[in-house]
Design a protein around this motif. Structure first.
Motif, PDB file in Angstrom:
ATOM      1  N   UNK A  33       0.859  -0.839   0.357  1.00 56.97           N
ATOM      2  CA  UNK A  33       0.125  -0.035   0.555  1.00 56.97           C
ATOM      3  C   UNK A  33       0.816   1.506   0.305  1.00 56.97           C
ATOM      4  N   UNK A  34       2.043   1.239  -0.038  1.00 57.14           N
ATOM      5  CA  UNK A  34       3.387   1.983   0.259  1.00 57.14           C
ATOM      6  C   UNK A  34       3.441   2.460  -0.786  1.00 57.14           C
ATOM      7  N   UNK A  35       3.959   0.807  -1.795  1.00 59.04           N
ATOM      8  CA  UNK A  35       5.281   1.343  -2.855  1.00 59.04           C
ATOM      9  C   UNK A  35       3.904   1.983  -3.876  1.00 59.04           C
ATOM     10  N   UNK A  36       2.417   0.688  -4.421  1.00 58.66           N
ATOM     11  CA  UNK A  36       1.683   1.276  -5.201  1.00 58.66           C
ATOM     12  C   UNK A  36       1.648   2.065  -5.001  1.00 58.66           C
ATOM     13  N   UNK A  38      -2.575   4.247  -5.592  1.00 61.28           N
ATOM     14  CA  UNK A  38      -3.739   3.781  -4.353  1.00 61.28           C
ATOM     15  C   UNK A  38      -4.252   3.623  -5.129  1.00 61.28           C
ATOM     16  N   UNK A  39      -5.072   4.596  -6.142  1.00 62.12           N
ATOM     17  CA  UNK A  39      -5.898   4.112  -7.000  1.00 62.12           C
ATOM     18  C   UNK A  39      -5.804   2.897  -7.868  1.00 62.12           C
ATOM     19  N   UNK A  40      -4.627   2.282  -8.430  1.00 60.18           N
ATOM     20  CA  UNK A  40      -4.486   0.877  -8.652  1.00 60.18           C
ATOM     21  C   UNK A  40      -4.989  -0.385  -7.561  1.00 60.18           C
ATOM     22  N   UNK A  41      -4.286   0.069  -6.124  1.00 55.78           N
ATOM     23  CA  UNK A  41      -5.030  -0.437  -5.711  1.00 55.78           C
ATOM     24  C   UNK A  41      -6.421  -1.166  -5.212  1.00 55.78           C
ATOM     25  N   UNK A  42      -7.392   0.703  -5.641  1.00 49.91           N
ATOM     26  CA  UNK A  42      -8.282   0.485  -5.551  1.00 49.91           C
ATOM     27  C   UNK A  42      -9.431  -0.143  -5.694  1.00 49.91           C
ATOM     28  N   UNK A 130       1.925 -10.491  -6.439  1.00 48.32           N
ATOM     29  CA  UNK A 130       3.317  -9.530  -7.345  1.00 48.32           C
ATOM     30  C   UNK A 130       3.407  -8.496  -7.111  1.00 48.32           C
ATOM     31  N   UNK A 131       4.263  -7.638  -6.811  1.00 49.99           N
ATOM     32  CA  UNK A 131       4.201  -6.362  -7.972  1.00 49.99           C
ATOM     33  C   UNK A 131       5.471  -5.868  -7.559  1.00 49.99           C
ATOM     34  N   UNK A 132       5.062  -4.819  -9.108  1.00 47.57           N
ATOM     35  CA  UNK A 132       7.067  -4.224  -9.279  1.00 47.57           C
ATOM     36  C   UNK A 132       6.126  -3.006 -10.084  1.00 47.57           C
TER      37      UNK A 132
END
Length: 213
Positions: A33-36, A38-42, A130-132
């Motif tokens: 949640x700090x790395x990506x 916020x709107x993508x995660x939502x 996985x996230x990048x």
């Protein structure tokens, strides 16, 4: 007795039937949640993010063919939810150590693989996310924030879901049909399983790594 007490106090990461103990490691994993963005995660959905510090070892090559789940674009530019994406994605995760791995991938519109190291993983049991960040070598030289989730099986990744956000274009000339900066796309595998397959060979390898500074 002292040595036994120390071992019992170490943080362990055990799976059912596994008697091995992994002690605390100096890896520093940025929290998703700090790395990506916020709107993508939502838009991706919290229910599709697998949290935990003991992800499975996802060292395999697999293929995903997608249908659109959601986007932040408005008609007529937004792909229709449920519509089949014309792009096939090829993925390879390797050299995983705890919550870090290397990623090699490409899609049917690309001619060379992109590589990312490290990729961060979170999850528990057979579930992982996985996230990048990546910079595919395609027209416009875009930069994406990416995450993918699913459940590891012997056949591939079940319930595979994939999301990305276009952060910027690095080329001065952007293709006329390119989606605008800040576009977000969430897709899932059309039959629910991103099949394991052997697709990678050295002729597809691009030597320039793409990674977030």
């Amino acid at each position: 007795m002292f040595a036994l007490a120390v071992m019992l106090s170490l943080t362990s990461c055990l799976k059912e039937g596994d008697t091995s103990v992994l002690v605390n490691d100096p890896q520093e994993i940025p929290f998703i949640t700090d790395y990506l963005p916020e709107d993508l995660l939502m838009l991706f959905g919290e229910e599709n993010v697998h949290f935990g510090d003991c992800p499975p070892v996802v060292e395999l090559e697999f293929r995903s063919q997608h249908v659109y789940v959601a986007t932040n674009l408005q008609p007529p530019y937004a792909p229709e939810p449920g519509g089949l994406s014309p792009i096939t994605y090829l993925h390879k995760l390797s050299r995983q150590y705890l919550q870090m791995a290397d990623y090699v991938g490409m899609n049917s519109e690309e001619f060379r693989c992109k590589t990312v190291s490290p990729v961060y993983l979170t999850g528990r049991g057979d579930d992982f996310t996985a996230y990048f960040y990546e910079s595919p070598q395609i027209e416009g030289a875009p930069e994406y924030a990416v995450l993918m989730s699913g459940t590891l099986t012997n056949e591939g990744i079940k319930n595979f879901i994939y999301g990305y956000k276009i952060l910027k274009y690095n080329d001065s000339v952007i293709p006329s049909l390119a989606y605008p900066v800040n576009s977000i796309f969430i897709l899932k595998d059309r039959d629910g399983l991103a099949e394991q397959c052997s697709w990678f060979n050295d002729s597809l390898f691009h030597p320039q790594k793409s990674m977030k500074p």
